[in-house]
Design a protein around this motif. Structure first.
Motif, PDB file in Angstrom:
ATOM      1  N   SER A  23      10.303  -6.987 -49.304  1.00  0.00           N
ATOM      2  CA  SER A  23      11.152  -6.370 -50.317  1.00  0.00           C
ATOM      3  C   SER A  23      12.588  -6.389 -49.822  1.00  0.00           C
ATOM      4  N   GLY A  24      13.510  -6.063 -50.695  1.00  0.00           N
ATOM      5  CA  GLY A  24      14.906  -5.968 -50.283  1.00  0.00           C
ATOM      6  C   GLY A  24      15.688  -7.229 -50.581  1.00  0.00           C
ATOM      7  N   PRO A  25      16.938  -7.291 -50.065  1.00  0.00           N
ATOM      8  CA  PRO A  25      17.814  -8.422 -50.377  1.00  0.00           C
ATOM      9  C   PRO A  25      17.348  -9.713 -49.721  1.00  0.00           C
ATOM     10  N   GLY A  26      17.819 -10.824 -50.239  1.00  0.00           N
ATOM     11  CA  GLY A  26      17.471 -12.123 -49.678  1.00  0.00           C
ATOM     12  C   GLY A  26      17.517 -13.214 -50.723  1.00  0.00           C
ATOM     13  N   GLY A  27      17.832 -12.845 -51.944  1.00  0.00           N
ATOM     14  CA  GLY A  27      17.973 -13.836 -53.006  1.00  0.00           C
ATOM     15  C   GLY A  27      16.664 -14.515 -53.332  1.00  0.00           C
ATOM     16  N   GLN A  28      16.743 -15.808 -53.619  1.00  0.00           N
ATOM     17  CA  GLN A  28      15.558 -16.555 -54.012  1.00  0.00           C
ATOM     18  C   GLN A  28      14.554 -16.681 -52.874  1.00  0.00           C
ATOM     19  N   ASN A  29      15.035 -16.612 -51.633  1.00  0.00           N
ATOM     20  CA  ASN A  29      14.140 -16.716 -50.483  1.00  0.00           C
ATOM     21  C   ASN A  29      13.067 -15.634 -50.521  1.00  0.00           C
ATOM     22  N   VAL A  30      13.460 -14.403 -50.908  1.00  0.00           N
ATOM     23  CA  VAL A  30      12.518 -13.285 -50.977  1.00  0.00           C
ATOM     24  C   VAL A  30      11.447 -13.547 -52.022  1.00  0.00           C
ATOM     25  N   ASN A  31      11.845 -14.160 -53.136  1.00  0.00           N
ATOM     26  CA  ASN A  31      10.895 -14.405 -54.219  1.00  0.00           C
ATOM     27  C   ASN A  31       9.928 -15.542 -53.923  1.00  0.00           C
ATOM     28  N   LYS A  32      10.300 -16.435 -53.021  1.00  0.00           N
ATOM     29  CA  LYS A  32       9.486 -17.625 -52.771  1.00  0.00           C
ATOM     30  C   LYS A  32       8.647 -17.560 -51.496  1.00  0.00           C
ATOM     31  N   VAL A  33       9.174 -16.904 -50.452  1.00  0.00           N
ATOM     32  CA  VAL A  33       8.554 -16.984 -49.134  1.00  0.00           C
ATOM     33  C   VAL A  33       7.864 -15.675 -48.767  1.00  0.00           C
ATOM     34  N   SER A  34       6.642 -15.770 -48.280  1.00  0.00           N
ATOM     35  CA  SER A  34       5.910 -14.584 -47.822  1.00  0.00           C
ATOM     36  C   SER A  34       6.180 -14.408 -46.336  1.00  0.00           C
ATOM     37  N   SER A  35       7.297 -13.762 -46.020  1.00  0.00           N
ATOM     38  CA  SER A  35       7.695 -13.648 -44.613  1.00  0.00           C
ATOM     39  C   SER A  35       7.303 -12.316 -43.981  1.00  0.00           C
ATOM     40  N   ALA A  36       6.978 -11.323 -44.784  1.00  0.00           N
ATOM     41  CA  ALA A  36       6.577 -10.027 -44.234  1.00  0.00           C
ATOM     42  C   ALA A  36       5.133 -10.110 -43.727  1.00  0.00           C
ATOM     43  N   VAL A  37       4.845  -9.330 -42.684  1.00  0.00           N
ATOM     44  CA  VAL A  37       3.514  -9.358 -42.070  1.00  0.00           C
ATOM     45  C   VAL A  37       2.867  -7.987 -42.191  1.00  0.00           C
ATOM     46  N   GLU A  38       1.608  -7.984 -42.604  1.00  0.00           N
ATOM     47  CA  GLU A  38       0.815  -6.763 -42.608  1.00  0.00           C
ATOM     48  C   GLU A  38      -0.297  -6.972 -41.582  1.00  0.00           C
ATOM     49  N   LEU A  39      -0.240  -6.192 -40.504  1.00  0.00           N
ATOM     50  CA  LEU A  39      -1.188  -6.328 -39.399  1.00  0.00           C
ATOM     51  C   LEU A  39      -2.207  -5.198 -39.499  1.00  0.00           C
ATOM     52  N   ARG A  40      -3.481  -5.535 -39.370  1.00  0.00           N
ATOM     53  CA  ARG A  40      -4.548  -4.524 -39.415  1.00  0.00           C
ATOM     54  C   ARG A  40      -5.354  -4.574 -38.129  1.00  0.00           C
ATOM     55  N   PHE A  41      -5.578  -3.382 -37.555  1.00  0.00           N
ATOM     56  CA  PHE A  41      -6.348  -3.268 -36.314  1.00  0.00           C
ATOM     57  C   PHE A  41      -7.365  -2.154 -36.498  1.00  0.00           C
ATOM     58  N   ASP A  42      -8.638  -2.486 -36.332  1.00  0.00           N
ATOM     59  CA  ASP A  42      -9.705  -1.499 -36.506  1.00  0.00           C
ATOM     60  C   ASP A  42      -9.841  -0.671 -35.224  1.00  0.00           C
ATOM     61  N   ALA A  43      -9.107   0.428 -35.168  1.00  0.00           N
ATOM     62  CA  ALA A  43      -9.082   1.279 -33.969  1.00  0.00           C
ATOM     63  C   ALA A  43     -10.399   2.022 -33.787  1.00  0.00           C
ATOM     64  N   LYS A  44     -11.030   2.379 -34.889  1.00  0.00           N
ATOM     65  CA  LYS A  44     -12.260   3.178 -34.828  1.00  0.00           C
ATOM     66  C   LYS A  44     -13.412   2.414 -34.181  1.00  0.00           C
ATOM     67  N   HIS A  45     -13.479   1.109 -34.410  1.00  0.00           N
ATOM     68  CA  HIS A  45     -14.609   0.318 -33.927  1.00  0.00           C
ATOM     69  C   HIS A  45     -14.223  -0.690 -32.856  1.00  0.00           C
ATOM     70  N   SER A  46     -13.043  -0.572 -32.284  1.00  0.00           N
ATOM     71  CA  SER A  46     -12.588  -1.547 -31.293  1.00  0.00           C
ATOM     72  C   SER A  46     -13.306  -1.347 -29.961  1.00  0.00           C
ATOM     73  N   PRO A  47     -13.936  -2.401 -29.422  1.00  0.00           N
ATOM     74  CA  PRO A  47     -14.601  -2.284 -28.123  1.00  0.00           C
ATOM     75  C   PRO A  47     -13.610  -2.299 -26.954  1.00  0.00           C
ATOM     76  N   SER A  48     -12.364  -2.650 -27.217  1.00  0.00           N
ATOM     77  CA  SER A  48     -11.354  -2.761 -26.157  1.00  0.00           C
ATOM     78  C   SER A  48     -10.769  -1.422 -25.730  1.00  0.00           C
ATOM     79  N   LEU A  49     -10.941  -0.400 -26.561  1.00  0.00           N
ATOM     80  CA  LEU A  49     -10.297   0.885 -26.282  1.00  0.00           C
ATOM     81  C   LEU A  49     -11.271   1.906 -25.700  1.00  0.00           C
ATOM     82  N   PRO A  50     -10.886   2.604 -24.634  1.00  0.00           N
ATOM     83  CA  PRO A  50     -11.691   3.733 -24.143  1.00  0.00           C
ATOM     84  C   PRO A  50     -11.659   4.873 -25.172  1.00  0.00           C
ATOM     85  N   ASP A  51     -12.658   5.754 -25.130  1.00  0.00           N
ATOM     86  CA  ASP A  51     -12.782   6.811 -26.139  1.00  0.00           C
ATOM     87  C   ASP A  51     -11.560   7.724 -26.220  1.00  0.00           C
ATOM     88  N   GLY A  52     -11.035   8.155 -25.081  1.00  0.00           N
ATOM     89  CA  GLY A  52      -9.875   9.049 -25.079  1.00  0.00           C
ATOM     90  C   GLY A  52      -8.656   8.401 -25.697  1.00  0.00           C
TER      91      GLY A  52
END
Length: 139
Positions: A23-52
């Protein structure tokens, strides 16, 4: 492997990325290019993380945490998709690093005898000042 600390490493397969239009300014570039990133991390079920760390991470995530236990981080400050990916990943790593810090347990303390005596003396002094200020009415 993504190194968070010397003991915690994340598997890149645990992280899901999707690209959206910024969202926001950027002219036609904003309307054409998907440059924003939505990152998802499953913290509840991640085997990499200790419980605490998992519990503290879920508290720290706040409104970025979904009901399913996923942390959603969005980055859209840069016009480049790669820079936004790096920024989102860095935000996640910083959040996990913050969760690795164990808060110091609070110990109850008792006021010292001298501090109690000082408090009682100041209260008595204040009370005597107020008593002296009162006017004496003869009814």
């Amino acid at each position: 492997m993504i190194e968070v600390t010397h003991r915690i490493h994340l598997d890149p397969r645990e992280i899901k990325e999707s690209f959206i239009r910024a969202s926001g300014p950027g002219g036609q570039n904003v309307n054409k290019v998907s440059s924003a990133v939505e990152l998802r991390f499953d913290a509840k079920h991640s085997p990499s993380l200790p419980d605490g760390v998992r519990e503290r991470l879920m508290k720290l995530a706040g409104r970025r945490l979904t009901l399913g236990g996923e942390i959603v981080i969005t980055a859209q400050t840069h016009r480049s998709q790669e820079l936004n990916r790096a920024e989102a990943l860095e935000k996640l790593v910083e959040l996990i690093r913050a969760a690795t810090i164990v808060p110091k347990a609070r110990r109850k303390t008792k006021p010292t005898r001298s501090s109690q005596e000082k408090r009682m003396e100041s209260k008595a002094k204040r009370g005597s000042v107020k008593r002296l200020r009162q006017s004496k009415h003869d009814d």
